[in-house]
Scaffold this motif. Sequence first.
Motif, PDB file in Angstrom:
ATOM      1  N   PRO A  28       0.404  -1.191  -0.282  1.00 32.42           N
ATOM      2  CA  PRO A  28       0.129   0.019  -0.328  1.00 32.42           C
ATOM      3  C   PRO A  28       1.019   1.768  -0.057  1.00 32.42           C
ATOM      4  CG  PRO A  28      -0.298  -1.282   1.462  1.00 32.42           C
ATOM      5  CD  PRO A  28       0.223  -1.714   1.091  1.00 32.42           C
ATOM      6  N   MET A  29       1.556   1.725   0.522  1.00 34.53           N
ATOM      7  CA  MET A  29       3.243   2.208   0.607  1.00 34.53           C
ATOM      8  C   MET A  29       3.295   2.614  -0.703  1.00 34.53           C
ATOM      9  SD  MET A  29       4.992   2.398   4.106  1.00 34.53           S
ATOM     10  CE  MET A  29       4.191   1.151   5.616  1.00 34.53           C
ATOM     11  N   TYR A  30       3.845   1.478  -1.388  1.00 36.43           N
ATOM     12  CA  TYR A  30       4.211   1.236  -3.266  1.00 36.43           C
ATOM     13  C   TYR A  30       3.286   2.869  -3.902  1.00 36.43           C
ATOM     14  CZ  TYR A  30       7.841  -1.720  -2.902  1.00 36.43           C
ATOM     15  OH  TYR A  30       9.432  -2.384  -2.018  1.00 36.43           O
ATOM     16  N   VAL A  31       1.645   1.998  -3.488  1.00 38.45           N
ATOM     17  CA  VAL A  31       0.535   2.892  -4.432  1.00 38.45           C
ATOM     18  C   VAL A  31       0.507   3.878  -3.388  1.00 38.45           C
ATOM     19  CG1 VAL A  31      -1.599   2.346  -4.536  1.00 38.45           C
ATOM     20  CG2 VAL A  31      -0.308   0.415  -4.514  1.00 38.45           C
TER      21      VAL A  31
ATOM     22  N   GLY B 120       0.396  11.310  -8.830  1.00 43.04           N
ATOM     23  CA  GLY B 120      -0.115  11.257 -10.292  1.00 43.04           C
ATOM     24  C   GLY B 120      -0.673   9.908 -11.176  1.00 43.04           C
ATOM     25  N   ARG B 121       0.360   8.660 -10.403  1.00 49.81           N
ATOM     26  CA  ARG B 121       0.147   7.389 -10.762  1.00 49.81           C
ATOM     27  C   ARG B 121      -0.292   6.258 -10.508  1.00 49.81           C
ATOM     28  NH1 ARG B 121       4.687   8.063 -14.519  1.00 49.81           N
ATOM     29  NH2 ARG B 121       3.679   6.078 -15.858  1.00 49.81           N
ATOM     30  N   SER B 122      -1.174   5.224 -11.120  1.00 47.42           N
ATOM     31  CA  SER B 122      -1.992   4.252 -10.545  1.00 47.42           C
ATOM     32  C   SER B 122      -1.953   3.242  -9.695  1.00 47.42           C
ATOM     33  CB  SER B 122      -3.387   4.111 -11.268  1.00 47.42           C
ATOM     34  OG  SER B 122      -2.455   3.324 -12.189  1.00 47.42           O
ATOM     35  N   GLN B 123      -2.606   3.063  -9.445  1.00 46.46           N
ATOM     36  CA  GLN B 123      -2.070   1.115  -8.368  1.00 46.46           C
ATOM     37  C   GLN B 123      -1.783   0.328  -9.638  1.00 46.46           C
ATOM     38  OE1 GLN B 123      -4.799  -0.289  -5.582  1.00 46.46           O
ATOM     39  NE2 GLN B 123      -4.403  -2.522  -5.950  1.00 46.46           N
ATOM     40  N   ALA B 124      -2.690   0.560 -10.587  1.00 48.51           N
ATOM     41  CA  ALA B 124      -2.564  -0.756 -12.007  1.00 48.51           C
ATOM     42  C   ALA B 124      -1.081  -0.824 -12.485  1.00 48.51           C
ATOM     43  CB  ALA B 124      -3.841  -0.043 -13.368  1.00 48.51           C
ATOM     44  N   GLU B 125      -0.454   0.396 -12.062  1.00 55.36           N
ATOM     45  CA  GLU B 125       0.678   0.954 -13.024  1.00 55.36           C
ATOM     46  C   GLU B 125       1.910   0.564 -11.728  1.00 55.36           C
ATOM     47  OE1 GLU B 125       1.164   4.743 -15.888  1.00 55.36           O
ATOM     48  OE2 GLU B 125       0.054   4.874 -13.580  1.00 55.36           O
ATOM     49  N   VAL B 126       1.576  -0.214 -10.714  1.00 54.78           N
ATOM     50  CA  VAL B 126       2.172   0.203  -9.636  1.00 54.78           C
ATOM     51  C   VAL B 126       1.924  -1.472  -9.674  1.00 54.78           C
ATOM     52  CG1 VAL B 126       2.900  -1.086  -7.160  1.00 54.78           C
ATOM     53  CG2 VAL B 126       2.099   1.600  -7.763  1.00 54.78           C
TER      54      VAL B 126
END
Length: 116
Positions: free
Chosen positions: A16-19, A26-32
């Motif tokens: 969750p910290m990465y996300v 401005g990036r997304s969980q999908a990108e993580v």
Amino acid sequence: MSRHPIFDMAFARVYPMYVQKAEKKGRSQAEVDEVTCWLTGYDEAGLRQQIDQGNSFEQFFAEAPALNPNASLIKGVVCGVRVESVEDPLMQKIRYLDKLVDELAKGKAMEKILRQ
């Protein structure tokens, strides 16, 4: 040399910290998820399973289908340490993932992050 505590830490605790770091920029969980899967070889279901099971970083990387062959192209500094100079193989994989998330949060293009 003593064992680093991060090895036993649950990947689900850090994920969750990465996300959060990515979303703040401005990036997304999908990108993580995309960079995590690229590095480890997990598919989306496998990644979710690792998170749901609460596996440690050590288990997470031990059960990873295959480290991406281009992972060795990941270079740079994370937390003051050059990722390409990390001697412990597990710590290096963790630092690779940290570096990918850092690059994502810094707005780098996905093609460059994925070393394409």
